[in-house]
Design a protein around this motif. Structure first.
Motif, short mmCIF file in Angstrom:
data_model
loop_
_atom_site.label_atom_id
_atom_site.label_comp_id
_atom_site.label_asym_id
_atom_site.label_seq_id
_atom_site.Cartn_x
_atom_site.Cartn_y
_atom_site.Cartn_z
N LYS A 288 14.06 6.94 -5.25
CA LYS A 288 14.46 6.83 -6.64
C LYS A 288 13.28 6.42 -7.53
CE LYS A 288 17.38 3.75 -9.43
NZ LYS A 288 18.35 2.64 -9.35
N LYS A 289 12.37 5.64 -6.97
CA LYS A 289 11.20 5.17 -7.72
C LYS A 289 10.07 6.19 -7.74
CE LYS A 289 12.02 0.21 -6.95
NZ LYS A 289 12.10 -0.17 -8.37
N GLY A 290 10.28 7.34 -7.09
CA GLY A 290 9.30 8.42 -7.14
C GLY A 290 8.24 8.40 -6.08
N ALA A 291 8.45 7.62 -5.01
CA ALA A 291 7.45 7.56 -3.93
C ALA A 291 7.44 8.87 -3.14
CB ALA A 291 7.76 6.39 -3.00
N ILE A 292 6.26 9.22 -2.64
CA ILE A 292 6.14 10.27 -1.62
C ILE A 292 6.24 9.53 -0.29
CG2 ILE A 292 4.67 12.08 -0.65
CD1 ILE A 292 3.32 12.23 -3.42
N LEU A 293 7.35 9.70 0.39
CA LEU A 293 7.77 8.73 1.40
C LEU A 293 7.83 9.28 2.81
CD1 LEU A 293 8.95 5.81 1.79
CD2 LEU A 293 11.21 6.83 1.45
N VAL A 294 7.25 8.51 3.76
CA VAL A 294 7.45 8.74 5.18
C VAL A 294 8.35 7.62 5.69
CG1 VAL A 294 6.41 8.89 7.46
CG2 VAL A 294 5.22 9.85 5.49
N SER A 295 9.53 7.98 6.18
CA SER A 295 10.46 7.00 6.73
C SER A 295 10.41 7.08 8.25
CB SER A 295 11.89 7.27 6.24
OG SER A 295 11.97 7.13 4.84
#
Length: 313
Positions: A104-111
């Motif tokens: 939601k905060k716009g991160a390019i995310l690896v979970s």
């Protein structure tokens, strides 16, 4: 297109032009769109079963309350409004309570998670150009050092085999000028006066087929008492001595009865089945970060114990 990573050990492409992941000459196993860099059957296996049972419980979008975002914002500090476009590693993602907020905060995310919870995370938040779900060991991530702008690890480190090694391994993944955000259980004298450790000694050796129904019975027995005495401090203290149930009638009164029960089921199971449960105080966490050479260290008591963040100079 999702950015390219590199295998920490071999410096080979983590994602090639076809968006396929490799390690050496052998392709990494993939199931249901998830690459597996670690064995699912580990000390974290009960966590995976737990999240499959409570897939959406702690998602803010499901609870209707910003409980998770409030906690994450506190830990992020000024970063809370500055994650847009940043490459972020979420180490120990579970079902995705923090995944939801970070995206939601716009991160390019690896979970990433060691347990089969990655399957639930992918179900809740599918892979996209801005999100990638993998299974990996927090102490053996398949990334080059200094890959990420931000590394976030909340609710996890206390459950790993070695707190200080885990913090060090996470810190290595942070870029120069980047930020590490963590938390950790802290010491609480009341833990030594409760029956919960006795339940845990018994339950953590069982399978989820046993532990989840067992926890449900505990909730049925004790949660009504927690509700009844939620605003009676003396009775609450006495009740917590013999009840292993974790309740949120005081902490999160905005949750309705069904949600209170679901949160109690989830966190009671979590607290009674973790294989490792470690405790550190604020000074110990700060000292660990200082020894790593971290700068701008912020470390305070809050949330589940100690919350901290730092910069890599």
């Amino acid at each position: 297109m999702f950015p390219s990573f590199y295998n920490r050990k071999r410096n080979e492409p983590f994602i090639n032009k076809d968006n396929r992941l490799f390690s050496g000459e052998k392709e990494i196993p993939e199931r249901k769109g998830i690459k597996y860099f670690a064995d699912t059957n580990t000390y974290a296996s009960l966590f995976g079963d737990q999240w499959k049972h409570y897939k959406k419980t702690q998602l803010d979008s499901y609870s209707g309350s910003p409980i998770t975002e409030t906690r994450l914002n506190r830990c992020l500090g000024n970063l809370k409004d500055n994650l847009g476009g940043k490459l972020v590693l979420e180490a120990g993602c579970g079902a995705g309570r923090f995944t939801e907020v970070l995206l939601k905060k716009g991160a390019i995310l690896v979970s990433s998670d060691l347990s089969s919870a990655v399957e639930v995370n992918l179900e809740n938040f599918p892979n996209t150009d801005n999100h990638l779900v993998i299974q990996a060991d927090i102490n053996d991530m398949p990334f080059a050092d200094e890959t990420f702008d931000v590394v976030v690890c909340l609710g996890v480190i206390q459950h790993t085999p070695d707190t200080e090694k885990t913090i060090e391994d996470l810190y290595k993944l942070v870029k120069k000028g980047g930020t590490l955000v963590i938390d950790h259980y802290t010491f609480d004298k009341s833990n030594y006066l409760r029956t919960a450790p006795l339940y845990r000694a018994y339950l953590r050796k069982k399978t989820a087929a046993y532990t989840i129904p067992y926890t449900q019975k505990l909730i049925k027995r004790y949660l009504p008492l927690h509700k009844k005495f939620a605003h009676n401090k003396l009775m609450s203290v006495l009740l917590n001595r013999f009840s292993p149930v974790i309740s949120y009638y005081t902490a999160f009164p905005q949750l309705n009865d069904a949600q209170q029960q679901e949160w109690a089921l989830l966190d009671t199971h979590d607290s009674l089945t973790d294989w490792h449960k470690r405790f550190r105080n604020k000074k110990q966490i700060s000292t660990t970060l200082e020894k790593l050479g971290a700068a701008e260290i912020w470390c305070e008591y809050g949330g589940n114990g100690v919350e901290a963040r730092c910069k890599k100079p």
